[in-house]
Design an enzyme around this catalytic site. Sequence first.
Site, PDB file in Angstrom:
ATOM      1  N   LYS A 176     -14.951 -39.461 -23.659  1.00 24.19           N
ATOM      2  CA  LYS A 176     -13.714 -39.662 -22.913  1.00 24.19           C
ATOM      3  C   LYS A 176     -13.567 -41.118 -22.465  1.00 24.19           C
ATOM      4  O   LYS A 176     -13.203 -41.410 -21.332  1.00 24.19           O
ATOM      5  CB  LYS A 176     -13.678 -38.723 -21.701  1.00 24.19           C
ATOM      6  N   CYS A 177     -13.831 -42.015 -23.379  1.00 27.41           N
ATOM      7  CA  CYS A 177     -13.843 -43.445 -23.102  1.00 27.41           C
ATOM      8  C   CYS A 177     -12.776 -44.132 -23.947  1.00 27.41           C
ATOM      9  O   CYS A 177     -12.400 -43.636 -25.013  1.00 27.41           O
ATOM     10  CB  CYS A 177     -15.239 -43.982 -23.454  1.00 27.41           C
ATOM     11  N   GLY A 178     -12.313 -45.268 -23.498  1.00 29.62           N
ATOM     12  CA  GLY A 178     -11.367 -46.041 -24.291  1.00 29.62           C
ATOM     13  C   GLY A 178     -11.953 -46.494 -25.619  1.00 29.62           C
ATOM     14  O   GLY A 178     -11.218 -46.801 -26.565  1.00 29.62           O
ATOM     15  N   THR A 193     -14.016 -44.510 -27.412  1.00 30.02           N
ATOM     16  CA  THR A 193     -14.416 -43.309 -28.161  1.00 30.02           C
ATOM     17  C   THR A 193     -13.932 -43.369 -29.609  1.00 30.02           C
ATOM     18  O   THR A 193     -14.618 -42.892 -30.514  1.00 30.02           O
ATOM     19  CB  THR A 193     -13.904 -42.033 -27.454  1.00 30.02           C
TER      20      THR A 193
END
Length: 182
Positions: free
Chosen positions: A35-37, A39
């Site tokens: 859930k990361c920018g 990803t």
Amino acid sequence: MTTLYDFQAETIKGENKSLSDYKGKVIVVVNTASKCGFTRQYADLQKLYEQYQGQGLEIIGFPSNQFGEQEPGSNDEVESFCQINYGVTFPLFAKTDVRDETAHPVFKYLTEAAPFEGFDTTEPGGKKMDSYLSEKHPQRMSDNSIKWNFTKFLIDREGKVVKRFESTVEPLDMTADIETLL
């Protein structure tokens, strides 16, 4: 002399695995989050894996929930997410800590062997990460620890760390370095 091969880690399926099983391979070790920018980097990591696995490349991912709690799921959920959304077939390991006192020994070794040299602030992503961490987490900027998700380490066929790539470096930008080692 210590190499990556001196360590063991738990796979995402809960099995203990010696990293010496990767002897003779060129390896990219990366800490990941769903859930990361960053990803979306899973897609290009998978592309690299498909393109170069036959020549001896291994990519091994270590999910971590240490940065903004961006990997909240169980190991099964992480594995399912990676397969469904990005077609990931490269090996994943169990969720683990990658920084601070609780860091897995693999990441303690990697960050000692390849110290933090800063973000490339001539690039918009590097400038943004440098600014964000300097403002929100200044203590992280003063050591060699992992700064954020998707920090990548390139390991040669002898198990030695060759280069560190920060989160803002796109996986495909590592191609020339990987090809040199293959």
